[in-house]
Design a protein around this motif. Sequence first.
Motif, PDB file in Angstrom:
ATOM      1  N   MET A  59      -2.786  19.448   0.563  1.00 14.07           N
ATOM      2  CA  MET A  59      -2.246  19.226  -0.779  1.00 14.07           C
ATOM      3  C   MET A  59      -0.952  18.408  -0.718  1.00 14.07           C
ATOM      4  N   LEU A  60      -0.084  18.723   0.219  1.00 15.39           N
ATOM      5  CA  LEU A  60       1.165  17.961   0.352  1.00 15.39           C
ATOM      6  C   LEU A  60       0.856  16.516   0.748  1.00 15.39           C
ATOM      7  N   GLY A  61      -0.115  16.342   1.631  1.00 12.05           N
ATOM      8  CA  GLY A  61      -0.510  14.990   2.018  1.00 12.05           C
ATOM      9  C   GLY A  61      -1.043  14.193   0.833  1.00 12.05           C
ATOM     10  N   ALA A  62      -1.781  14.862  -0.066  1.00 13.01           N
ATOM     11  CA  ALA A  62      -2.314  14.187  -1.247  1.00 13.01           C
ATOM     12  C   ALA A  62      -1.194  13.751  -2.181  1.00 13.01           C
ATOM     13  N   VAL A  63      -0.190  14.601  -2.346  1.00 13.37           N
ATOM     14  CA  VAL A  63       0.946  14.260  -3.208  1.00 13.37           C
ATOM     15  C   VAL A  63       1.685  13.047  -2.651  1.00 13.37           C
ATOM     16  N   MET A  64       1.921  13.027  -1.349  1.00  9.39           N
ATOM     17  CA  MET A  64       2.625  11.908  -0.735  1.00  9.39           C
ATOM     18  C   MET A  64       1.783  10.617  -0.771  1.00  9.39           C
ATOM     19  N   PHE A  65       0.470  10.763  -0.636  1.00  8.94           N
ATOM     20  CA  PHE A  65      -0.438   9.616  -0.737  1.00  8.94           C
ATOM     21  C   PHE A  65      -0.326   8.992  -2.130  1.00  8.94           C
ATOM     22  N   ALA A  66      -0.309   9.860  -3.160  1.00  8.43           N
ATOM     23  CA  ALA A  66      -0.190   9.367  -4.534  1.00  8.43           C
ATOM     24  C   ALA A  66       1.182   8.731  -4.770  1.00  8.43           C
ATOM     25  N   HIS A  67       2.222   9.335  -4.203  1.00  2.19           N
ATOM     26  CA  HIS A  67       3.570   8.784  -4.376  1.00  2.19           C
ATOM     27  C   HIS A  67       3.656   7.371  -3.806  1.00  2.19           C
ATOM     28  N   LYS A  68       3.042   7.194  -2.655  1.00  3.54           N
ATOM     29  CA  LYS A  68       3.057   5.862  -2.041  1.00  3.54           C
ATOM     30  C   LYS A  68       2.282   4.860  -2.886  1.00  3.54           C
ATOM     31  N   ALA A  69       1.132   5.282  -3.410  1.00  3.05           N
ATOM     32  CA  ALA A  69       0.307   4.379  -4.215  1.00  3.05           C
ATOM     33  C   ALA A  69       1.007   4.009  -5.520  1.00  3.05           C
ATOM     34  N   SER A  70       1.826   4.910  -6.051  1.00  2.45           N
ATOM     35  CA  SER A  70       2.496   4.636  -7.326  1.00  2.45           C
ATOM     36  C   SER A  70       3.599   3.588  -7.184  1.00  2.45           C
ATOM     37  N   GLN A  71       4.031   3.299  -5.949  1.00  2.09           N
ATOM     38  CA  GLN A  71       5.081   2.299  -5.761  1.00  2.09           C
ATOM     39  C   GLN A  71       4.616   0.916  -6.219  1.00  2.09           C
ATOM     40  N   GLN A  72       3.336   0.609  -6.038  1.00  2.37           N
ATOM     41  CA  GLN A  72       2.807  -0.675  -6.513  1.00  2.37           C
ATOM     42  C   GLN A  72       2.949  -0.795  -8.025  1.00  2.37           C
ATOM     43  N   ILE A  73       2.705   0.320  -8.722  1.00  4.82           N
ATOM     44  CA  ILE A  73       2.810   0.319 -10.178  1.00  4.82           C
ATOM     45  C   ILE A  73       4.258   0.080 -10.592  1.00  4.82           C
ATOM     46  N   ILE A  74       5.168   0.772  -9.939  1.00  7.92           N
ATOM     47  CA  ILE A  74       6.594   0.635 -10.270  1.00  7.92           C
ATOM     48  C   ILE A  74       7.058  -0.802 -10.074  1.00  7.92           C
ATOM     49  N   ASP A  75       6.643  -1.432  -8.970  1.00  9.85           N
ATOM     50  CA  ASP A  75       7.028  -2.828  -8.710  1.00  9.85           C
ATOM     51  C   ASP A  75       6.458  -3.768  -9.778  1.00  9.85           C
ATOM     52  N   ALA A  76       5.217  -3.508 -10.212  1.00  7.60           N
ATOM     53  CA  ALA A  76       4.599  -4.354 -11.238  1.00  7.60           C
ATOM     54  C   ALA A  76       5.328  -4.216 -12.569  1.00  7.60           C
ATOM     55  N   ILE A  77       5.730  -2.988 -12.931  1.00  5.60           N
ATOM     56  CA  ILE A  77       6.460  -2.782 -14.185  1.00  5.60           C
ATOM     57  C   ILE A  77       7.827  -3.477 -14.128  1.00  5.60           C
ATOM     58  N   ILE A  78       8.476  -3.411 -12.989  1.00  4.49           N
ATOM     59  CA  ILE A  78       9.773  -4.106 -12.835  1.00  4.49           C
ATOM     60  C   ILE A  78       9.588  -5.610 -13.000  1.00  4.49           C
ATOM     61  N   ASP A  79       8.498  -6.158 -12.438  1.00  8.56           N
ATOM     62  CA  ASP A  79       8.211  -7.588 -12.603  1.00  8.56           C
ATOM     63  C   ASP A  79       8.022  -7.943 -14.079  1.00  8.56           C
ATOM     64  N   LEU A  80       7.308  -7.101 -14.806  1.00  4.16           N
ATOM     65  CA  LEU A  80       7.085  -7.345 -16.234  1.00  4.16           C
ATOM     66  C   LEU A  80       8.397  -7.250 -16.999  1.00  4.16           C
ATOM     67  N   ALA A  81       9.231  -6.267 -16.654  1.00  2.00           N
ATOM     68  CA  ALA A  81      10.519  -6.097 -17.344  1.00  2.00           C
ATOM     69  C   ALA A  81      11.443  -7.287 -17.110  1.00  2.00           C
ATOM     70  N   GLU A  82      11.399  -7.858 -15.923  1.00  2.00           N
ATOM     71  CA  GLU A  82      12.247  -9.014 -15.641  1.00  2.00           C
ATOM     72  C   GLU A  82      11.884 -10.198 -16.529  1.00  2.00           C
ATOM     73  N   GLN A  83      10.635 -10.248 -16.991  1.00  2.00           N
ATOM     74  CA  GLN A  83      10.191 -11.344 -17.849  1.00  2.00           C
ATOM     75  C   GLN A  83      10.399 -11.050 -19.339  1.00  2.00           C
ATOM     76  N   SER A  84      10.317  -9.757 -19.712  1.00  2.00           N
ATOM     77  CA  SER A  84      10.192  -9.479 -21.148  1.00  2.00           C
ATOM     78  C   SER A  84      11.072  -8.359 -21.677  1.00  2.00           C
ATOM     79  N   ALA A  85      11.892  -7.719 -20.869  1.00  2.00           N
ATOM     80  CA  ALA A  85      12.651  -6.562 -21.342  1.00  2.00           C
ATOM     81  C   ALA A  85      13.686  -6.961 -22.387  1.00  2.00           C
ATOM     82  N   LYS A  86      13.831  -6.118 -23.400  1.00  2.00           N
ATOM     83  CA  LYS A  86      14.848  -6.329 -24.417  1.00  2.00           C
ATOM     84  C   LYS A  86      16.204  -5.874 -23.884  1.00  2.00           C
ATOM     85  N   ASP A  87      17.259  -6.310 -24.579  1.00  2.00           N
ATOM     86  CA  ASP A  87      18.611  -5.932 -24.146  1.00  2.00           C
ATOM     87  C   ASP A  87      18.757  -4.421 -24.197  1.00  2.00           C
TER      88      ASP A  87
END
Length: 785
Positions: free
Chosen positions: A201-229
Amino acid sequence: MFDTKKVEIQWGGKTLTLETGRVARQADGAVLATLGETVVLCAVTAAKSVKEGQDFFPLTVHYQEKFSAAGRIPGGFFKRERGATERETLVSRLIDRPIRPLFPEGFYNEINAICQVLSYDGENEPDILAMVAASAALTISGVPFMGPIGAARVGYKDGEYQLNPTDAEVLEGDLDLVVAATHDAVMMVESEAKELSEEVMLGAVMFAHKASQQIIDAIIDLAEQSAKDPWELAPVEDKSAKMAKLKKAIGKDLEAAYKLTDKQARQTAVNAARTKAREAFADLKDSDPAEYLGTLKLVKKLEADIVRGAILKTGRRIDGRDTKTVRPIAAEVHFLPRAHGSALFTRGETQTIATTTLGTRDAEQMIDGLNGLSYQHFMLHYNFPPYSVGEVGRFGAPGRREVGHGKLAWRALHPVLPTKEEFPYTIRVTSDITESNGSSSMATVCGGSLSLMDAGVPIKRPVSGIAMGLILEGKDFAVLSDILGDEDHLGDMDFKVAGTSEGITSLQMDIKIAGITEEIMKVALAQAKDGRAHILAEMNKALSDTRTELSAHAPRIETFTIDKSKIREVIGTGGKVIREIVATTGAKVDIDDEGVIKVSSSDGAQIEAAIKWIKGLVEEAEVGKIYDGKVVNLVDFGAFVNFMGGKDGLVHVSEIKNERVEKVSDVLSEGQAVKVKVLEIDPRGKVRLSMRVVDQETGAELEDTRPARAPREGGDRGPRGDRGDRGPRREGGREGGDREGGRGPRRDRGDRGPRRERSEGGNGGGNDDGPAPDFAPAFLTGDRD
């Protein structure tokens, strides 16, 4: 026309697209998230001002599944989406839980996050996509959100973790786990598992945490283009002086109050301290109302500092326990005499009455969702009345919290239930919380497990559950087993683990800080394992194994299979036959397209009667076998008897009794129950029956004592030979047509040639008064056996 910004990444072997600027442009932030052909829109709006006197953060998350997304029209009368379904409520909570802690303290502007499923491909689940879209919309909206967060679903099969498995893959595997996380820490966990170890179970949580980093990076990329003040926030007020005054006024009182182990006494003492604070600063109420209210709001923070500091410093908790001790447990089963299964489970000041009710297939819950109609044979309903915490409040339909707690307990118990084939019942567990002071959802798991066993449901193993808490100050932390309600409110984490002696069946985590580390989770899982084992041992004192017999008040279900070609014979035209079986026997009968028949009733005799009837409809009669029957029609030459439910046969008058029967109605009557033996089935399916060779009382076969029929006199008649001239035809012959009642002249049939000669005295002399020849049939001679 559109200033569209878009980001695409490859995630788990599929293309994930985040887009903004084309849809819902008047919202503060709107993101269209696409994975495969599943599309979710999330729009975020925030109030620009705060209502006067408001001192809480009004965040509302709404998740809605549009039926058009799957090319379907909603069922029901109105044919449109209406109130939130259970799934929509659960996904709304799933989104809310990880984002709520990421707004700054003191930010009280109202926020709406509305997520709508616009397209669903049946493969990529929209709940994870909605979490990603909500995170992205908040990140680009300009509101003070300390995100973004990523999210991922994890499966586990054959020792391998699966990223974002399909529904089919989840069913085939051993795990369905959802994780939301920031770049540095895990924020939320929700899962159902098939008795997996803490390490997996702990391994599954850490596996998901690692996979979510791609999502976080993609959202940051989108924010750099379109985020409001970003919004400008008022500077954080220095409240140290107010805290010092408040602590001086009531600090000692709160410390003494939180040393009281009884909940009611503790609450009374805490309320007295709060009243003392209002009196101490009453002079500010008129001169500086804002200062007065601001000071009183700090009472809660002072309480938290006192409780948290004592635990970290001394290891002693509010009720005097150390960090690992579980409160006293009392468990008893068969608490309610008429319920199919029941249990009263008490842990400290938390208590539930859990009941299990068994039903037939027609009691299953029908769910109308994006995947079409489905049926659920296991339900768990959690109820939390206000008297359970000694308060006056709303009592009625379940709220979001009750739906969420019930689903958590459902996930904990579902993996140990038998399959529908093994136990063909619809199962409903109800948990009515009668006292609450910490983790009523885990009490529901324990009480529900006991009530299932009391009802005779053959679960794999008993399930226990425990809620863990966390106090974290800098690098110092303490994990608390079996937390109280106050420890939940004043602590940093609500970490719930349920499972059997073999492994974890459900894991849920919510935190109030910006995430926890792998080290803290490892400690919490290990401590929870010891706590679960202790609780399970206490439960086993009440009932350690499933009862072998169902309650006398529960329906019995018997299952058997018939040939699919015989289904229509059981159902009958327009359902006539099956309705007659149900009405006559009193048992419920259910038949599926594969010929599987389930007969249910709380009366075993009714089940037996219905099964016998059905088998009589589909089975073939066997020569030499004895059956129960019922006389359905009397005729001069015997009686027709219905046997095997839908078959009729003839009992000839000579087969009713060994003695001669002059009149059938003297011996038999319509509707009379008889026992018959099958003597013969001719090629056309006609059945010849006998009563005389069956003992009508016992049904035993009797020896046939009737003497064999003697041969007729004269023995072998030999060849008939030339029959000679038969003499003149009688008057009024067929040619004449003048005999009384004659048929009139015959039509011309042409020359038929000479008639064959018949011997003198042949059987053409039907009007002679002499004796009949020795070859005459028995009905002429009267020589009948």
